[in-house]
Design a protein around this motif. Structure first.
Motif, PDB file in Angstrom:
ATOM      1  N   LYS A 249      34.804  41.725  33.546  1.00 46.53           N
ATOM      2  CA  LYS A 249      34.612  42.243  34.896  1.00 46.53           C
ATOM      3  C   LYS A 249      35.946  42.751  35.416  1.00 46.53           C
ATOM      4  O   LYS A 249      36.921  42.016  35.488  1.00 46.53           O
ATOM      5  N   GLY A 250      35.984  44.027  35.760  1.00 45.27           N
ATOM      6  CA  GLY A 250      37.199  44.638  36.256  1.00 45.27           C
ATOM      7  C   GLY A 250      37.243  44.660  37.770  1.00 45.27           C
ATOM      8  O   GLY A 250      36.207  44.721  38.441  1.00 45.27           O
ATOM      9  N   ALA A 251      38.457  44.614  38.306  1.00 53.11           N
ATOM     10  CA  ALA A 251      38.631  44.654  39.757  1.00 53.11           C
ATOM     11  C   ALA A 251      40.015  45.188  40.084  1.00 53.11           C
ATOM     12  O   ALA A 251      40.891  45.266  39.214  1.00 53.11           O
ATOM     13  N   ARG A 252      40.192  45.542  41.338  1.00 46.92           N
ATOM     14  CA  ARG A 252      41.517  45.940  41.835  1.00 46.92           C
ATOM     15  C   ARG A 252      41.836  45.097  43.048  1.00 46.92           C
ATOM     16  O   ARG A 252      40.973  44.795  43.864  1.00 46.92           O
ATOM     17  N   VAL A 253      43.116  44.728  43.156  1.00 50.89           N
ATOM     18  CA  VAL A 253      43.545  43.902  44.279  1.00 50.89           C
ATOM     19  C   VAL A 253      44.910  44.397  44.756  1.00 50.89           C
ATOM     20  O   VAL A 253      45.729  44.862  43.954  1.00 50.89           O
ATOM     21  N   GLN A 254      45.131  44.324  46.060  1.00 48.29           N
ATOM     22  CA  GLN A 254      46.393  44.766  46.645  1.00 48.29           C
ATOM     23  C   GLN A 254      47.469  43.722  46.389  1.00 48.29           C
ATOM     24  O   GLN A 254      47.333  42.554  46.766  1.00 48.29           O
ATOM     25  N   VAL A 255      48.554  44.130  45.716  1.00 49.22           N
ATOM     26  CA  VAL A 255      49.665  43.228  45.397  1.00 49.22           C
ATOM     27  C   VAL A 255      50.981  43.974  45.594  1.00 49.22           C
ATOM     28  O   VAL A 255      51.232  44.980  44.929  1.00 49.22           O
ATOM     29  N   ASN A 256      51.802  43.492  46.520  1.00 54.90           N
ATOM     30  CA  ASN A 256      53.149  44.045  46.721  1.00 54.90           C
ATOM     31  C   ASN A 256      53.149  45.575  46.828  1.00 54.90           C
ATOM     32  O   ASN A 256      54.006  46.253  46.252  1.00 54.90           O
ATOM     33  N   GLY A 257      52.191  46.102  47.556  1.00 52.71           N
ATOM     34  CA  GLY A 257      52.137  47.545  47.787  1.00 52.71           C
ATOM     35  C   GLY A 257      51.436  48.334  46.708  1.00 52.71           C
ATOM     36  O   GLY A 257      51.361  49.570  46.800  1.00 52.71           O
ATOM     37  N   MET A 258      50.918  47.670  45.679  1.00 48.33           N
ATOM     38  CA  MET A 258      50.222  48.340  44.577  1.00 48.33           C
ATOM     39  C   MET A 258      48.748  47.963  44.568  1.00 48.33           C
ATOM     40  O   MET A 258      48.375  46.888  45.023  1.00 48.33           O
ATOM     41  N   GLN A 259      47.942  48.824  44.000  1.00 46.67           N
ATOM     42  CA  GLN A 259      46.566  48.484  43.644  1.00 46.67           C
ATOM     43  C   GLN A 259      46.599  48.020  42.184  1.00 46.67           C
ATOM     44  O   GLN A 259      46.705  48.839  41.267  1.00 46.67           O
ATOM     45  N   VAL A 260      46.570  46.725  41.980  1.00 46.70           N
ATOM     46  CA  VAL A 260      46.667  46.162  40.636  1.00 46.70           C
ATOM     47  C   VAL A 260      45.278  46.032  40.025  1.00 46.70           C
ATOM     48  O   VAL A 260      44.375  45.431  40.611  1.00 46.70           O
ATOM     49  N   TYR A 261      45.135  46.608  38.842  1.00 45.51           N
ATOM     50  CA  TYR A 261      43.865  46.501  38.123  1.00 45.51           C
ATOM     51  C   TYR A 261      43.923  45.287  37.198  1.00 45.51           C
ATOM     52  O   TYR A 261      44.937  45.031  36.537  1.00 45.51           O
ATOM     53  N   TYR A 262      42.809  44.550  37.126  1.00 40.53           N
ATOM     54  CA  TYR A 262      42.732  43.401  36.229  1.00 40.53           C
ATOM     55  C   TYR A 262      41.313  43.205  35.760  1.00 40.53           C
ATOM     56  O   TYR A 262      40.355  43.753  36.342  1.00 40.53           O
ATOM     57  N   GLU A 263      41.160  42.447  34.691  1.00 42.57           N
ATOM     58  CA  GLU A 263      39.852  42.117  34.152  1.00 42.57           C
ATOM     59  C   GLU A 263      39.742  40.615  33.926  1.00 42.57           C
ATOM     60  O   GLU A 263      40.719  39.975  33.509  1.00 42.57           O
ATOM     61  N   VAL A 264      38.573  40.082  34.192  1.00 45.75           N
ATOM     62  CA  VAL A 264      38.306  38.655  34.003  1.00 45.75           C
ATOM     63  C   VAL A 264      37.207  38.511  32.959  1.00 45.75           C
ATOM     64  O   VAL A 264      36.179  39.185  33.025  1.00 45.75           O
ATOM     65  N   SER A 265      37.439  37.629  31.989  1.00 44.99           N
ATOM     66  CA  SER A 265      36.436  37.394  30.951  1.00 44.99           C
ATOM     67  C   SER A 265      36.508  35.941  30.502  1.00 44.99           C
ATOM     68  O   SER A 265      37.543  35.289  30.612  1.00 44.99           O
ATOM     69  N   GLY A 266      35.387  35.441  30.001  1.00 41.62           N
ATOM     70  CA  GLY A 266      35.345  34.095  29.432  1.00 41.62           C
ATOM     71  C   GLY A 266      35.179  32.994  30.457  1.00 41.62           C
ATOM     72  O   GLY A 266      35.099  33.228  31.670  1.00 41.62           O
ATOM     73  N   LYS A 267      35.149  31.762  29.948  1.00 41.97           N
ATOM     74  CA  LYS A 267      35.027  30.572  30.765  1.00 41.97           C
ATOM     75  C   LYS A 267      36.003  29.519  30.271  1.00 41.97           C
ATOM     76  O   LYS A 267      36.366  29.496  29.112  1.00 41.97           O
ATOM     77  N   GLY A 268      36.415  28.638  31.170  1.00 40.94           N
ATOM     78  CA  GLY A 268      37.336  27.574  30.812  1.00 40.94           C
ATOM     79  C   GLY A 268      38.541  27.561  31.726  1.00 40.94           C
ATOM     80  O   GLY A 268      38.516  28.116  32.833  1.00 40.94           O
ATOM     81  N   GLU A 269      39.610  26.906  31.270  1.00 37.38           N
ATOM     82  CA  GLU A 269      40.838  26.854  32.056  1.00 37.38           C
ATOM     83  C   GLU A 269      41.452  28.252  32.148  1.00 37.38           C
ATOM     84  O   GLU A 269      41.381  29.038  31.205  1.00 37.38           O
ATOM     85  N   PRO A 270      42.079  28.595  33.286  1.00 40.11           N
ATOM     86  CA  PRO A 270      42.586  29.959  33.459  1.00 40.11           C
ATOM     87  C   PRO A 270      43.784  30.274  32.560  1.00 40.11           C
ATOM     88  O   PRO A 270      44.655  29.440  32.337  1.00 40.11           O
ATOM     89  N   LEU A 271      43.787  31.493  32.064  1.00 44.90           N
ATOM     90  CA  LEU A 271      44.864  32.005  31.214  1.00 44.90           C
ATOM     91  C   LEU A 271      45.174  33.429  31.658  1.00 44.90           C
ATOM     92  O   LEU A 271      44.305  34.301  31.605  1.00 44.90           O
ATOM     93  N   VAL A 272      46.404  33.673  32.098  1.00 47.14           N
ATOM     94  CA  VAL A 272      46.835  35.002  32.521  1.00 47.14           C
ATOM     95  C   VAL A 272      47.462  35.713  31.328  1.00 47.14           C
ATOM     96  O   VAL A 272      48.346  35.159  30.660  1.00 47.14           O
ATOM     97  N   VAL A 273      47.024  36.938  31.044  1.00 53.56           N
ATOM     98  CA  VAL A 273      47.521  37.721  29.915  1.00 53.56           C
ATOM     99  C   VAL A 273      48.318  38.912  30.430  1.00 53.56           C
ATOM    100  O   VAL A 273      47.836  39.679  31.272  1.00 53.56           O
TER     101      VAL A 273
END
Length: 282
Positions: free
Chosen positions: A17-41
């Motif tokens: 699932k892709g999304a965009r979020v406002q971070v430090n003046g940018m529109q940051v694109y990210y994707e979330v997949s899977g289940k379990g403890e969080p892991l940032v890539v």
């Protein structure tokens, strides 16, 4: 906080699932997949989520993976600000706040690994464990041939690279590649010199390096020792929580192309599993 949800089909994970979020003046694109403890890539320079390849869906089998795209990379917008490892680390910390992640494991490759290292240095409360593939903590840790090449880098030579032709396909600004290259060339000149900071880290770190990587093997071993590793494991003392893994016959760009081997290193580290020696009681 304004988040725009999207449905994406990438090489990484058709169900992400892709999304965009406002971070430090940018529109940051990210994707979330899977289940379990969080892991940032965190991807490398000139890369994006798809070019991280098959390691993301492998990790998503046992983790909830948050893969993001850095400033000016992929679908994330650029801003009038240098790209530094410190800025990238602060962006990741702000991203975690924006999506409600208090703490997570982090896996970074190349530029993403140095950003992850700075995240652990600057925001230790955010990082549970750090996997740093192809990382250095000092510019002197790069191979001599690479250090000699850095002053010769020009925007024009990067315009001939294959990823230059791929950049407009995803980019928020399809014409933004030369400006990004200029910032990334300047990033290569950053001295880093983080030895004291690395030695003070309490975050467990898995260092992954190719035996023909851009960082020297000696530098990777030195980093492992700074983190408390490298002692004899059969002399009654507990092993260091940090680890070192060397991928054979592997240059820098081949590290990320071996998802099976990467996963075999990463998963036991994140789970806290260690192999038993034959001197240990069954």
């Amino acid at each position: 906080m304004a988040v725009t949800l999207l449905l994406t089909s990438t090489a990484a994970d058709a169900q992400a699932k892709g999304a965009r979020v406002q971070v430090n003046g940018m529109q940051v694109y990210y994707e979330v997949s899977g289940k379990g403890e969080p892991l940032v890539v965190l991807h490398g320079a000139y890369m994006n989520i798809p070019t991280m390849g098959a390691i993301i869906p492998k990790l998503a089998k046992s983790h909830k993976v948050y893969a993001l795209e850095f400033q000016g990379h992929g679908r994330t917008t650029d801003i009038d600000r240098p790209i530094t490892y410190q800025n990238l680390a602060d962006d990741v910390a702000a991203f975690m706040d924006a999506v409600g992640l208090k703490k997570a494991d982090v896996f970074g490759y190349s530029m993403g690994s140095a950003a992850g290292l700075q995240l652990a240095i600057r925001h230790p409360e955010k990082v549970n464990k750090l996997v740093a593939a192809s990382v250095a903590y000092d510019i002197q840790g790069w191979q001599p041939e690479f250090r000699e090449f850095i002053p010769k880098m020009t925007v024009e030579m990067f315009l001939e690279m294959p990823f230059a032709k791929e950049y407009p396909k995803l980019a928020a600004n399809p014409k933004g590649f030369p400006a990004l290259v200029k910032k990334l060339i300047q990033l290569e000149k950053e001295p880093m010199a983080w030895e004291k900071d690395v030695k003070a880290l309490e975050t467990p770190v898995l260092i992954i390096t190719g035996d023909a990587d851009v960082a020297t093997l000696e530098h990777s071993v030195a980093m492992f020792r700074l983190l408390g590793g490298g002692g004899p494991g059969d002399m009654g003392k507990p092993l260091s929580p940090s680890r070192l893994a060397v991928m054979p016959a592997t240059a820098h760009t081949a590290v990320i192309s071996q998802p099976e081997l990467l996963h075999a290193f990463i998963e036991p580290f994140l789970k806290g599993q260690t192999p038993k020696g034959f001197l240990e009681a069954p």
